[in-house]
Design a protein around this motif. Structure first.
Motif, PDB file in Angstrom:
ATOM      1  N   HIS A 238       5.411  -5.958 -13.468  1.00 24.09           N
ATOM      2  CA  HIS A 238       6.105  -4.749 -13.011  1.00 24.09           C
ATOM      3  C   HIS A 238       5.113  -3.781 -12.375  1.00 24.09           C
ATOM      4  CE1 HIS A 238      10.060  -5.072 -15.497  1.00 24.09           C
ATOM      5  NE2 HIS A 238       9.548  -6.267 -15.275  1.00 24.09           N
ATOM      6  N   ARG A 239       3.960  -3.618 -13.007  1.00 25.04           N
ATOM      7  CA  ARG A 239       2.945  -2.715 -12.470  1.00 25.04           C
ATOM      8  C   ARG A 239       2.441  -3.229 -11.125  1.00 25.04           C
ATOM      9  NH1 ARG A 239      -1.098   0.529 -15.990  1.00 25.04           N
ATOM     10  NH2 ARG A 239      -0.520   1.907 -14.294  1.00 25.04           N
ATOM     11  N   LEU A 240       2.304  -4.558 -11.021  1.00 23.92           N
ATOM     12  CA  LEU A 240       1.877  -5.157  -9.754  1.00 23.92           C
ATOM     13  C   LEU A 240       2.920  -4.919  -8.674  1.00 23.92           C
ATOM     14  CD1 LEU A 240      -0.237  -6.872  -8.276  1.00 23.92           C
ATOM     15  CD2 LEU A 240       1.017  -8.912  -9.030  1.00 23.92           C
ATOM     16  N   ALA A 241       4.192  -4.979  -9.040  1.00 25.97           N
ATOM     17  CA  ALA A 241       5.268  -4.749  -8.065  1.00 25.97           C
ATOM     18  C   ALA A 241       5.222  -3.320  -7.532  1.00 25.97           C
ATOM     19  CB  ALA A 241       6.620  -5.030  -8.703  1.00 25.97           C
ATOM     20  N   PHE A 242       4.929  -2.353  -8.407  1.00 25.48           N
ATOM     21  CA  PHE A 242       4.811  -0.955  -7.974  1.00 25.48           C
ATOM     22  C   PHE A 242       3.674  -0.782  -6.973  1.00 25.48           C
ATOM     23  CE2 PHE A 242       7.098   0.296 -11.978  1.00 25.48           C
ATOM     24  CZ  PHE A 242       8.143   0.952 -11.354  1.00 25.48           C
ATOM     25  N   LEU A 243       2.707  -1.681  -7.019  1.00 25.81           N
ATOM     26  CA  LEU A 243       1.582  -1.628  -6.092  1.00 25.81           C
ATOM     27  C   LEU A 243       1.861  -2.436  -4.832  1.00 25.81           C
ATOM     28  CD1 LEU A 243      -1.444  -0.652  -5.867  1.00 25.81           C
ATOM     29  CD2 LEU A 243      -2.058  -2.910  -6.742  1.00 25.81           C
ATOM     30  N   ALA A 244       2.346  -3.661  -5.019  1.00 23.05           N
ATOM     31  CA  ALA A 244       2.490  -4.590  -3.894  1.00 23.05           C
ATOM     32  C   ALA A 244       3.635  -4.223  -2.953  1.00 23.05           C
ATOM     33  CB  ALA A 244       2.690  -6.009  -4.418  1.00 23.05           C
ATOM     34  N   PHE A 245       4.772  -3.797  -3.503  1.00 24.65           N
ATOM     35  CA  PHE A 245       5.935  -3.521  -2.655  1.00 24.65           C
ATOM     36  C   PHE A 245       5.670  -2.379  -1.674  1.00 24.65           C
ATOM     37  CE2 PHE A 245      10.166  -1.614  -1.863  1.00 24.65           C
ATOM     38  CZ  PHE A 245      10.754  -2.697  -1.223  1.00 24.65           C
ATOM     39  N   PRO A 246       5.134  -1.229  -2.109  1.00 22.47           N
ATOM     40  CA  PRO A 246       4.836  -0.163  -1.135  1.00 22.47           C
ATOM     41  C   PRO A 246       3.810  -0.599  -0.090  1.00 22.47           C
ATOM     42  CG  PRO A 246       4.849   0.723  -3.356  1.00 22.47           C
ATOM     43  CD  PRO A 246       4.898  -0.770  -3.487  1.00 22.47           C
ATOM     44  N   ILE A 247       2.814  -1.388  -0.498  1.00 20.35           N
ATOM     45  CA  ILE A 247       1.825  -1.864   0.467  1.00 20.35           C
ATOM     46  C   ILE A 247       2.512  -2.705   1.540  1.00 20.35           C
ATOM     47  CG2 ILE A 247      -0.130  -3.434   0.794  1.00 20.35           C
ATOM     48  CD1 ILE A 247      -1.224  -2.483  -1.865  1.00 20.35           C
ATOM     49  N   PHE A 248       3.395  -3.600   1.119  1.00 21.26           N
ATOM     50  CA  PHE A 248       4.095  -4.479   2.060  1.00 21.26           C
ATOM     51  C   PHE A 248       4.943  -3.669   3.037  1.00 21.26           C
ATOM     52  CE2 PHE A 248       8.024  -6.882   3.006  1.00 21.26           C
ATOM     53  CZ  PHE A 248       7.469  -7.904   3.767  1.00 21.26           C
ATOM     54  N   ILE A 249       5.727  -2.723   2.515  1.00 17.99           N
ATOM     55  CA  ILE A 249       6.602  -1.913   3.372  1.00 17.99           C
ATOM     56  C   ILE A 249       5.781  -1.066   4.345  1.00 17.99           C
ATOM     57  CG2 ILE A 249       8.287  -0.041   3.406  1.00 17.99           C
ATOM     58  CD1 ILE A 249       9.392  -2.734   2.465  1.00 17.99           C
ATOM     59  N   LEU A 250       4.749  -0.395   3.834  1.00 21.14           N
ATOM     60  CA  LEU A 250       3.943   0.486   4.685  1.00 21.14           C
ATOM     61  C   LEU A 250       3.130  -0.314   5.700  1.00 21.14           C
ATOM     62  CD1 LEU A 250       2.816   2.999   1.933  1.00 21.14           C
ATOM     63  CD2 LEU A 250       4.284   3.526   3.903  1.00 21.14           C
ATOM     64  N   TRP A 251       2.710  -1.511   5.322  1.00 28.35           N
ATOM     65  CA  TRP A 251       2.007  -2.399   6.263  1.00 28.35           C
ATOM     66  C   TRP A 251       2.912  -2.695   7.462  1.00 28.35           C
ATOM     67  CZ3 TRP A 251      -2.784  -5.251   5.821  1.00 28.35           C
ATOM     68  CH2 TRP A 251      -2.961  -6.252   6.776  1.00 28.35           C
ATOM     69  N   LEU A 252       4.193  -2.983   7.192  1.00 28.40           N
ATOM     70  CA  LEU A 252       5.142  -3.255   8.270  1.00 28.40           C
ATOM     71  C   LEU A 252       5.368  -2.025   9.138  1.00 28.40           C
ATOM     72  CD1 LEU A 252       7.897  -5.371   6.453  1.00 28.40           C
ATOM     73  CD2 LEU A 252       6.100  -6.199   7.982  1.00 28.40           C
ATOM     74  N   VAL A 253       5.554  -0.857   8.479  1.00 32.74           N
ATOM     75  CA  VAL A 253       5.833   0.374   9.228  1.00 32.74           C
ATOM     76  C   VAL A 253       4.659   0.751  10.121  1.00 32.74           C
ATOM     77  CG1 VAL A 253       6.293   2.846   9.022  1.00 32.74           C
ATOM     78  CG2 VAL A 253       7.442   1.236   7.488  1.00 32.74           C
ATOM     79  N   GLU A 254       3.440   0.674   9.585  1.00 31.60           N
ATOM     80  CA  GLU A 254       2.291   1.065  10.389  1.00 31.60           C
ATOM     81  C   GLU A 254       2.008   0.061  11.510  1.00 31.60           C
ATOM     82  OE1 GLU A 254      -0.937   1.493   7.628  1.00 31.60           O
ATOM     83  OE2 GLU A 254      -1.385  -0.645   7.563  1.00 31.60           O
ATOM     84  N   SER A 255       2.503  -1.152  11.364  1.00 28.17           N
ATOM     85  CA  SER A 255       2.360  -2.140  12.438  1.00 28.17           C
ATOM     86  C   SER A 255       3.338  -1.866  13.572  1.00 28.17           C
ATOM     87  CB  SER A 255       2.594  -3.556  11.888  1.00 28.17           C
ATOM     88  OG  SER A 255       1.636  -3.876  10.899  1.00 28.17           O
TER      89      SER A 255
END
Length: 274
Positions: free
Chosen positions: A17-34
């Protein structure tokens, strides 16, 4: 309220769960900034290689954090059993404990430790790793020297001891702060007015990017993690147009070394002077 308390009370034992709180925002923001970047980055080789280097530091930081977390839990438990700390002395209910605790952790574990790292030569040499990144994107947010994990842990311990908050509040605060760390470092182009209004209460992407400008006094400003009130109240807020920001450090550190892992790991043992 009880559901939130119950969930975060056991979050430390839910690594996925803690990993999901880290990984999911990174994935979404990676897409947005691309799709809509704030700046066109000039990576040494590629965005992926830049990310791998930053994630390497992140993994080291998280391993140390996980090892030290037991002491946070023990201190929180002691505060609850002994009734020690502000939330006990002032008899806060659960809602006020969460509000006060999140603000306090953002101050001690966000603004104050960051301010001290910039003002203390030994701590600054460890913090250099974060500032040497010349391409600030979502992966830059958790790029810290392993020694910084101990420094930030110490300030969290101080904050817990003073406030007396329970572990679920610490975990709520850490989750919020980690999400804001990724959000404020992401290379995203928010509408100017949205970013500006957001920055009156929270740390916005454009506000934090000023902190990564290579020249003082901008490097020594905007220390906040989630809430901008600390910088505004304590006189460390500065504004600089995103168009004028150049990432990195001043001439005492070679910008071309920003992806040299060996040199970055050695940074606490060298005498860098601002």
């Amino acid at each position: 309220m009880n559901a939130i308390i119950d969930y975060f009370s056991t979050l430390e034992s839910k690594p996925l769960h803690r990993l999901a709180f880290l990984a999911f925002p990174i994935f979404i923001l990676w897409l947005v900034e691309s799709i809509k970047p704030l700046k066109e980055m000039r990576y040494r080789k590629s965005k992926s290689r830049h990310a791998i280097i930053n994630f390497g530091f992140t993994i080291c930081h998280l391993i140390i954090h996980a090892a030290l977390a037991v002491f946070l839990v023990m201190l929180c438990d002691w505060c609850q059993l002994s009734g020690f700390g502000i939330v006990h002395w002032l008899h806060f209910n659960s809602a006020w404990t969460i509000i006060f605790g999140v603000l306090a952790m953002d101050f001690f574990g966000g603004w104050l430790v960051h301010f001290v790292e910039h003002k203390t030569p030994l701590f600054w040499r460890a913090h250099i790793v974060h500032h040497t990144d010349t391409n600030i994107d979502v992966t830059s947010g958790l790029r810290h020297h392993p020694i910084e994990a101990f420094i930030r842990w110490l300030f969290f311990m101080i904050g817990i001891l003073i406030t007396g908050i329970p572990i679920y509040v610490v975990l709520i605060a850490q989750t919020l702060m980690s999400m804001f760390t990724m959000f404020t470092h992401a290379n995203i182009n928010l509408p100017y007015q949205l970013d500006r209004w957001l920055s009156y209460i929270f740390v916005s992407p454009n506000m934090h990017k000023v902190h990564h400008h290579y020249k003082q006094p901008f490097t020594d400003s905007n220390y906040g993690t989630a809430f901008s009130i600390w910088d505004r109240l304590l006189g460390t807020y500065l504004y600089l147009s995103p168009n004028d920001i150049v990432y990195g450090l001043d001439n005492y550190y070679k910008m071309e070394d920003d992806e040299d892992v060996k040199k970055l790991l050695k940074s606490p043992f060298k005498n860098y002077t601002k």
